[in-house]
Design a protein around this motif. Structure first.
Motif, PDB file in Angstrom:
ATOM      1  N   SER A  86      71.739 117.480  -8.164  1.00  0.00           N
ATOM      2  CA  SER A  86      70.506 118.076  -7.635  1.00  0.00           C
ATOM      3  C   SER A  86      70.479 119.572  -7.931  1.00  0.00           C
ATOM      4  O   SER A  86      71.524 120.176  -8.224  1.00  0.00           O
ATOM      5  CB  SER A  86      70.393 117.862  -6.117  1.00  0.00           C
ATOM      6  OG  SER A  86      71.342 118.662  -5.442  1.00  0.00           O
ATOM      7  N   GLY A  87      69.278 120.131  -7.831  1.00  0.00           N
ATOM      8  CA  GLY A  87      69.165 121.581  -7.971  1.00  0.00           C
ATOM      9  C   GLY A  87      69.938 122.290  -6.870  1.00  0.00           C
ATOM     10  O   GLY A  87      70.567 123.325  -7.093  1.00  0.00           O
ATOM     11  N   MET A  88      69.906 121.732  -5.662  1.00  0.00           N
ATOM     12  CA  MET A  88      70.622 122.375  -4.556  1.00  0.00           C
ATOM     13  C   MET A  88      72.123 122.385  -4.805  1.00  0.00           C
ATOM     14  O   MET A  88      72.797 123.372  -4.489  1.00  0.00           O
ATOM     15  CB  MET A  88      70.309 121.683  -3.216  1.00  0.00           C
ATOM     16  CG  MET A  88      68.942 122.000  -2.620  1.00  0.00           C
ATOM     17  SD  MET A  88      68.348 123.699  -2.765  1.00  0.00           S
ATOM     18  CE  MET A  88      69.622 124.636  -1.961  1.00  0.00           C
ATOM     19  N   ILE A  91      72.894 125.201  -7.241  1.00  0.00           N
ATOM     20  CA  ILE A  91      72.881 126.523  -6.595  1.00  0.00           C
ATOM     21  C   ILE A  91      74.117 126.690  -5.708  1.00  0.00           C
ATOM     22  O   ILE A  91      74.844 127.683  -5.799  1.00  0.00           O
ATOM     23  CB  ILE A  91      71.587 126.696  -5.760  1.00  0.00           C
ATOM     24  CG1 ILE A  91      70.370 126.743  -6.684  1.00  0.00           C
ATOM     25  CG2 ILE A  91      71.651 127.954  -4.890  1.00  0.00           C
ATOM     26  CD1 ILE A  91      69.033 126.634  -5.965  1.00  0.00           C
ATOM     27  N   TYR A 112      62.841 129.421  -3.126  1.00  0.00           N
ATOM     28  CA  TYR A 112      62.559 128.064  -2.670  1.00  0.00           C
ATOM     29  C   TYR A 112      63.071 127.890  -1.227  1.00  0.00           C
ATOM     30  O   TYR A 112      64.140 128.403  -0.883  1.00  0.00           O
ATOM     31  CB  TYR A 112      63.274 127.107  -3.632  1.00  0.00           C
ATOM     32  CG  TYR A 112      63.318 125.684  -3.195  1.00  0.00           C
ATOM     33  CD1 TYR A 112      62.153 124.921  -3.070  1.00  0.00           C
ATOM     34  CD2 TYR A 112      64.532 125.064  -2.910  1.00  0.00           C
ATOM     35  CE1 TYR A 112      62.207 123.603  -2.671  1.00  0.00           C
ATOM     36  CE2 TYR A 112      64.588 123.742  -2.514  1.00  0.00           C
ATOM     37  CZ  TYR A 112      63.425 123.020  -2.396  1.00  0.00           C
ATOM     38  OH  TYR A 112      63.489 121.712  -2.000  1.00  0.00           O
ATOM     39  N   GLU A 156      65.035 134.095  -8.515  1.00  0.00           N
ATOM     40  CA  GLU A 156      64.259 133.070  -9.226  1.00  0.00           C
ATOM     41  C   GLU A 156      63.405 133.785 -10.266  1.00  0.00           C
ATOM     42  O   GLU A 156      62.761 134.785  -9.956  1.00  0.00           O
ATOM     43  CB  GLU A 156      63.353 132.291  -8.245  1.00  0.00           C
ATOM     44  CG  GLU A 156      64.152 131.365  -7.339  1.00  0.00           C
ATOM     45  CD  GLU A 156      63.297 130.583  -6.328  1.00  0.00           C
ATOM     46  OE1 GLU A 156      62.049 130.609  -6.411  1.00  0.00           O
ATOM     47  OE2 GLU A 156      63.909 129.945  -5.450  1.00  0.00           O
ATOM     48  N   ASN A 160      59.098 130.263  -6.238  1.00  0.00           N
ATOM     49  CA  ASN A 160      58.425 129.136  -5.614  1.00  0.00           C
ATOM     50  C   ASN A 160      58.190 129.511  -4.138  1.00  0.00           C
ATOM     51  O   ASN A 160      59.154 129.836  -3.455  1.00  0.00           O
ATOM     52  CB  ASN A 160      59.356 127.911  -5.732  1.00  0.00           C
ATOM     53  CG  ASN A 160      58.779 126.657  -5.111  1.00  0.00           C
ATOM     54  OD1 ASN A 160      57.725 126.675  -4.504  1.00  0.00           O
ATOM     55  ND2 ASN A 160      59.494 125.552  -5.274  1.00  0.00           N
ATOM     56  N   ASP A 185      67.752 131.315 -11.028  1.00  0.00           N
ATOM     57  CA  ASP A 185      67.188 129.979 -10.852  1.00  0.00           C
ATOM     58  C   ASP A 185      65.939 129.941 -11.733  1.00  0.00           C
ATOM     59  O   ASP A 185      64.925 130.577 -11.435  1.00  0.00           O
ATOM     60  CB  ASP A 185      66.851 129.742  -9.373  1.00  0.00           C
ATOM     61  CG  ASP A 185      66.249 128.356  -9.121  1.00  0.00           C
ATOM     62  OD1 ASP A 185      65.714 127.746 -10.068  1.00  0.00           O
ATOM     63  OD2 ASP A 185      66.302 127.901  -7.968  1.00  0.00           O
ATOM     64  N   THR A 187      64.134 127.268 -12.598  1.00  0.00           N
ATOM     65  CA  THR A 187      63.489 125.958 -12.410  1.00  0.00           C
ATOM     66  C   THR A 187      62.006 125.976 -12.779  1.00  0.00           C
ATOM     67  O   THR A 187      61.537 125.134 -13.534  1.00  0.00           O
ATOM     68  CB  THR A 187      63.632 125.520 -10.935  1.00  0.00           C
ATOM     69  OG1 THR A 187      65.017 125.398 -10.637  1.00  0.00           O
ATOM     70  CG2 THR A 187      62.933 124.205 -10.673  1.00  0.00           C
ATOM     71  N   VAL A 188      61.262 126.923 -12.207  1.00  0.00           N
ATOM     72  CA  VAL A 188      59.805 126.915 -12.397  1.00  0.00           C
ATOM     73  C   VAL A 188      59.463 127.288 -13.841  1.00  0.00           C
ATOM     74  O   VAL A 188      58.569 126.712 -14.453  1.00  0.00           O
ATOM     75  CB  VAL A 188      59.116 127.857 -11.382  1.00  0.00           C
ATOM     76  CG1 VAL A 188      57.612 127.896 -11.620  1.00  0.00           C
ATOM     77  CG2 VAL A 188      59.405 127.403  -9.948  1.00  0.00           C
ATOM     78  N   THR A 209      64.943 118.314 -11.486  1.00  0.00           N
ATOM     79  CA  THR A 209      63.990 117.421 -10.819  1.00  0.00           C
ATOM     80  C   THR A 209      62.553 117.791 -11.182  1.00  0.00           C
ATOM     81  O   THR A 209      61.673 116.944 -11.198  1.00  0.00           O
ATOM     82  CB  THR A 209      64.146 117.587  -9.284  1.00  0.00           C
ATOM     83  OG1 THR A 209      65.529 117.506  -8.957  1.00  0.00           O
ATOM     84  CG2 THR A 209      63.357 116.551  -8.529  1.00  0.00           C
ATOM     85  N   ALA A 220      67.958 116.007 -10.013  1.00  0.00           N
ATOM     86  CA  ALA A 220      69.046 116.430 -10.906  1.00  0.00           C
ATOM     87  C   ALA A 220      69.139 117.945 -10.956  1.00  0.00           C
ATOM     88  O   ALA A 220      68.165 118.656 -10.657  1.00  0.00           O
ATOM     89  CB  ALA A 220      68.793 115.889 -12.321  1.00  0.00           C
TER      90      ALA A 220
HETATM   91  C1  PLP Z   1      63.181 122.155  -5.973  1.00  0.00           C
HETATM   92  C2  PLP Z   1      63.857 123.429  -6.206  1.00  0.00           C
HETATM   93  C3  PLP Z   1      65.229 123.556  -5.979  1.00  0.00           C
HETATM   94  C4  PLP Z   1      66.064 122.423  -5.427  1.00  0.00           C
HETATM   95  O1  PLP Z   1      66.220 121.394  -6.376  1.00  0.00           O
HETATM   96  P1  PLP Z   1      66.490 119.855  -5.995  1.00  0.00           P
HETATM   97  O2  PLP Z   1      66.618 119.209  -7.331  1.00  0.00           O
HETATM   98  O3  PLP Z   1      65.318 119.387  -5.194  1.00  0.00           O
HETATM   99  O4  PLP Z   1      67.762 119.835  -5.221  1.00  0.00           O
HETATM  100  C5  PLP Z   1      65.819 124.774  -6.251  1.00  0.00           C
HETATM  101  N1  PLP Z   1      65.103 125.816  -6.710  1.00  0.00           N
HETATM  102  C6  PLP Z   1      63.782 125.735  -6.938  1.00  0.00           C
HETATM  103  C7  PLP Z   1      63.045 126.927  -7.446  1.00  0.00           C
HETATM  104  C8  PLP Z   1      63.107 124.541  -6.694  1.00  0.00           C
HETATM  105  O5  PLP Z   1      61.788 124.471  -6.907  1.00  0.00           O
END
Ligand code: PLP
Length: 434
Positions: A86-88, A91, A112, A156, A160, A185, A187-188, A209, A220
């Motif tokens: 997971s993303g968590m 981190i 987030y 980030e 988010n 991070d 992600t976005v 994810t 993931a």
């Molecule tokens: C969703 C999210 C996470 C956590 O990721 P998961 O895969 O849901 O554990 C971390 N950082 C950001 C910016 C996110 O949007």
């Protein structure tokens, strides 16, 4: 032609995978096994002394995840990557690893909600302090907020839910002047819109994810490192400490830096955190991320186009107080968007609903095409009242610091026809104000 020479669109489909090494399977196989046979006693010895790298037991990695790791490495130009469940966990593992033995992480208020709550609840229980910077937007002032025990800065790249941007290069300079890494991070943004390593970051974490896999069907995470950070500067003894588990063929204990000089972080997390805390990405989930990644650039480009259209539509709507989307004309982040995001700022935006709480709730209840749930980056367009859901963990004063007012609505634009999305928003506004 080596993977290094591939353009982004080619690499997202081909990097890290040769069909002839996998029984000529065109699509990467799902290696559904708990363990891998040793060829012979010598092979076991080589694997256990890291003379040869390979899969042994699937708690510390599987072949499908290994393909994903190679692919993301190619996309970001990293020296190493590690897939987690997971993303968590990406981190948490990264920051736990960096603060082993105690210390602090300097971070921003723009994160987030799960990360904020993790920082507030999990890390203090391990005696790790999380300091929220007051000057993250003025990096020249940020230096004073770094303490002797600060082990990393965490940000980030696109926040988010607000889509706020930061001056990544200036923040990286502050981190490096103080001998600590910058963790981003991403992600976005995804690797398609932004490469943190090219702008001074040392470590990237992803929730795969979200837009990275893009189909709302897998949880993931990924961790990457640049291979350029000087871990020998005295602040990170965990990487130069010698371990029996890293012994060479003569049974001499070695450190992560000796065995993996350009990848000590990823290997330390694999050997200690995956091995003993778990959170390994399964082969099936790694496969789903790989299939999603094949169309990353196409999806994120379309999501960005849709978000730009919807942002302009909302900016002119009488029921909207404000729109947060960094590439909009009047955005306070416009300059940073131009500097760091030439391909646009992605599919995430937030707007302030102009109306009562009841009208806001009626608006959400009348949305028909947008899905109402707590995910982002999907091919489907999504909408959510973040302050009450994804960021519901934040206490009232934390929401003020994070600039998440109660009337904020977050959109994650998908790949639909923009006219259908605009029609859906319009009919929901009409019903809310009927
Ligand atoms: C969703 C999210 C996470 C956590 O990721 P998961 O895969 O849901 O554990 C971390 N950082 C950001 C910016 C996110 O949007």
């Amino acid at each position: 032609m080596s993977t290094k020479d591939y353009g982004f669109d080619t690499a997202q489909i081909h990097a890290g995978y040769n069909a002839d090494e996998h029984n000529y399977s065109v699509s990467p196989p799902i290696y559904q096994t708990a363990a891998y046979d040793f060829k012979n006693v010598q092979n076991a010895k080589d694997l256990f002394t890291f003379k040869e790298l390979g899969c042994v037991y699937a708690r510390v990695g599987n072949q499908t995840a290994a393909i994903l790791e190679e692919r993301i490495k190619a996309l970001d130009g990293a020296s190493a990557a590690l897939a987690v469940s997971s993303g968590m966990s990406a981190i948490s593992y990264t920051l736990l690893s960096l603060t082993e033995g105690g210390g602090a992480i300097l971070t921003t208020p723009y994160l987030y909600g799960g990360t904020v709550d993790d920082f507030k609840k999990t890390f203090p229980r391990f005696n790790i302090r999380i300091d929220t910077a007051k000057n993250i937007e003025t990096p020249s002032e940020l230096e004073k907020e770094i303490k002797p025990d600060t082990k990393a800065i965490f940000i980030e790249s696109i926040s988010n839910p607000n889509g706020f941007l930061l001056d990544v290069e200036a923040i990286a300079d502050v981190a490096h002047r103080n001998g600590i890494p910058l963790v981003v991070d991403n992600t976005v943004a995804t690797p398609y819109l932004f490469n943190p390593l090219k702008h001074g970051a040392d470590i990237i974490v992803y929730s795969a994810t979200k837009a990275l896999s893009g189909h709302g069907n897998v949880i993931a995470g990924l961790i990457e490192e640049s291979g350029r950070f000087d871990w020998n500067n005295g602040k990170f003894p965990q990487f130069s400490k010698k371990y029996w588990t890293l012994r060479d063929e003569n049974n001499k204990p070695r450190s992560f830096l000796e065995v993996f000089p350009d990848a000590p972080l990823c290997f330390q997390i694999r050997r200690h955190y995956l091995a003993y805390l778990g959170s390994t990405l399964s082969a099936l989930d790694a496969y789903l991320v790989l299939i999603g990644l094949e169309t990353l650039s196409e999806r994120v480009a379309k999501q960005t186009k849709n978000a730009e259209k919807i942002a302009r539509f909302l900016a002119e709507n009488e029921h909207v107080k404000w729109v947060r989307y960094a590439s909009l004309k009047n955005s306070p982040h416009k300059k940073l968007a131009e500097k760091y995001f030439p391909k646009g700022v992605g599919g995430l935006l937030a707007f302030g609903f102009k109306g009562t709480q009841l009208q806001r709730e009626k608006f959400i209840d009348n949305i028909a095409l947008f899905h109402y749930h707590v995910n982002i980056g999907d091919v489907r367009s999504l909408l959510v009242n973040s302050p009450q859901t994804t960021h519901g963990e934040l206490e009232p004063n934390e929401k003020i610091t994070a600039d998440i007012p109660e009337n904020l609505i977050r959109l994650s634009l998908g790949l639909e026809d923009p006219k259908d999305l605009i029609e859906d928003l319009t009919q929901a506004f009409n019903k809310a104000f009927a």
